[in-house]
Design a protein around this motif. Structure first.
Motif, PDB file in Angstrom:
ATOM      1  N   ASN A 171     -15.647 -70.124 -22.278  1.00 48.12           N
ATOM      2  CA  ASN A 171     -14.798 -71.093 -21.576  1.00 48.12           C
ATOM      3  C   ASN A 171     -15.211 -72.533 -21.896  1.00 48.12           C
ATOM      4  O   ASN A 171     -15.279 -73.391 -21.026  1.00 48.12           O
ATOM      5  CB  ASN A 171     -14.811 -70.848 -20.065  1.00 48.12           C
ATOM      6  CG  ASN A 171     -14.092 -69.571 -19.686  1.00 48.12           C
ATOM      7  OD1 ASN A 171     -13.358 -69.013 -20.474  1.00 48.12           O
ATOM      8  ND2 ASN A 171     -14.317 -69.107 -18.492  1.00 48.12           N
ATOM      9  N   GLY A 172     -15.496 -72.774 -23.177  1.00 43.29           N
ATOM     10  CA  GLY A 172     -15.809 -74.120 -23.643  1.00 43.29           C
ATOM     11  C   GLY A 172     -17.246 -74.561 -23.438  1.00 43.29           C
ATOM     12  O   GLY A 172     -17.600 -75.670 -23.816  1.00 43.29           O
ATOM     13  N   ARG A 173     -18.072 -73.707 -22.865  1.00 40.81           N
ATOM     14  CA  ARG A 173     -19.472 -74.074 -22.621  1.00 40.81           C
ATOM     15  C   ARG A 173     -20.399 -73.233 -23.498  1.00 40.81           C
ATOM     16  O   ARG A 173     -20.182 -72.023 -23.649  1.00 40.81           O
ATOM     17  CB  ARG A 173     -19.835 -73.841 -21.156  1.00 40.81           C
ATOM     18  CG  ARG A 173     -19.067 -74.725 -20.235  1.00 40.81           C
ATOM     19  CD  ARG A 173     -19.523 -74.525 -18.818  1.00 40.81           C
ATOM     20  NE  ARG A 173     -18.816 -75.457 -17.952  1.00 40.81           N
ATOM     21  CZ  ARG A 173     -18.601 -75.252 -16.681  1.00 40.81           C
ATOM     22  NH1 ARG A 173     -19.048 -74.164 -16.104  1.00 40.81           N
ATOM     23  NH2 ARG A 173     -17.952 -76.144 -15.968  1.00 40.81           N
ATOM     24  N   PRO A 174     -21.446 -73.845 -24.028  1.00 42.87           N
ATOM     25  CA  PRO A 174     -22.388 -73.069 -24.835  1.00 42.87           C
ATOM     26  C   PRO A 174     -23.231 -72.141 -23.958  1.00 42.87           C
ATOM     27  O   PRO A 174     -23.723 -72.545 -22.902  1.00 42.87           O
ATOM     28  CB  PRO A 174     -23.259 -74.142 -25.486  1.00 42.87           C
ATOM     29  CG  PRO A 174     -23.125 -75.339 -24.619  1.00 42.87           C
ATOM     30  CD  PRO A 174     -21.792 -75.259 -23.967  1.00 42.87           C
ATOM     31  N   VAL A 175     -23.337 -70.893 -24.397  1.00 44.49           N
ATOM     32  CA  VAL A 175     -24.145 -69.900 -23.692  1.00 44.49           C
ATOM     33  C   VAL A 175     -24.990 -69.163 -24.727  1.00 44.49           C
ATOM     34  O   VAL A 175     -24.447 -68.618 -25.688  1.00 44.49           O
ATOM     35  CB  VAL A 175     -23.247 -68.889 -22.923  1.00 44.49           C
ATOM     36  CG1 VAL A 175     -24.094 -67.801 -22.282  1.00 44.49           C
ATOM     37  CG2 VAL A 175     -22.406 -69.601 -21.889  1.00 44.49           C
ATOM     38  N   GLU A 176     -26.297 -69.158 -24.514  1.00 45.00           N
ATOM     39  CA  GLU A 176     -27.207 -68.439 -25.404  1.00 45.00           C
ATOM     40  C   GLU A 176     -27.267 -66.986 -24.968  1.00 45.00           C
ATOM     41  O   GLU A 176     -27.581 -66.686 -23.818  1.00 45.00           O
ATOM     42  CB  GLU A 176     -28.607 -69.050 -25.350  1.00 45.00           C
ATOM     43  CG  GLU A 176     -29.585 -68.428 -26.317  1.00 45.00           C
ATOM     44  CD  GLU A 176     -29.277 -68.731 -27.765  1.00 45.00           C
ATOM     45  OE1 GLU A 176     -29.485 -67.856 -28.624  1.00 45.00           O
ATOM     46  OE2 GLU A 176     -28.827 -69.863 -28.042  1.00 45.00           O
ATOM     47  N   LEU A 177     -26.931 -66.083 -25.876  1.00 43.94           N
ATOM     48  CA  LEU A 177     -26.985 -64.657 -25.587  1.00 43.94           C
ATOM     49  C   LEU A 177     -28.224 -64.070 -26.249  1.00 43.94           C
ATOM     50  O   LEU A 177     -28.481 -64.328 -27.420  1.00 43.94           O
ATOM     51  CB  LEU A 177     -25.735 -63.950 -26.112  1.00 43.94           C
ATOM     52  CG  LEU A 177     -24.392 -64.449 -25.586  1.00 43.94           C
ATOM     53  CD1 LEU A 177     -23.261 -63.691 -26.261  1.00 43.94           C
ATOM     54  CD2 LEU A 177     -24.316 -64.304 -24.083  1.00 43.94           C
ATOM     55  N   SER A 178     -28.973 -63.283 -25.508  1.00 46.66           N
ATOM     56  CA  SER A 178     -30.180 -62.675 -26.069  1.00 46.66           C
ATOM     57  C   SER A 178     -29.855 -61.430 -26.888  1.00 46.66           C
ATOM     58  O   SER A 178     -30.685 -60.960 -27.656  1.00 46.66           O
ATOM     59  CB  SER A 178     -31.162 -62.316 -24.950  1.00 46.66           C
ATOM     60  OG  SER A 178     -30.558 -61.422 -24.045  1.00 46.66           O
TER      61      SER A 178
END
Length: 65
Positions: free
Chosen positions: A5-12
């Motif tokens: 949704n337009g936000r950076p998210v770090e996935l492990s």
């Protein structure tokens, strides 16, 4: 980093849509989910894979009058 949704998210790790919903605390059952420009059917939420290169849009559907 994935874009959720337009936000950076770090996935492990690589996630399914259902795992992403759990990670984000989304409990709604009526959703529209798009991964890398492709709209997914709910029956594909366990098959679709989300990685750190993915662009995801999750929209909760609300009914009412």
């Amino acid at each position: 980093m994935a874009q959720i949704n337009g936000r950076p998210v770090e996935l492990s790790d690589t996630l399914t849509v259902n795992q992403l919903k759990e990670k984000l605390g989304i409990t709604a059952t009526r959703l529209a989910v798009e991964v890398d420009g492709t709209l997914l059917y709910p029956e594909n939420f366990e098959e679709a894979r989300i990685t750190n290169d993915s662009v995801v849009e999750v929209i909760t559907l609300v009914g009412g009058g």
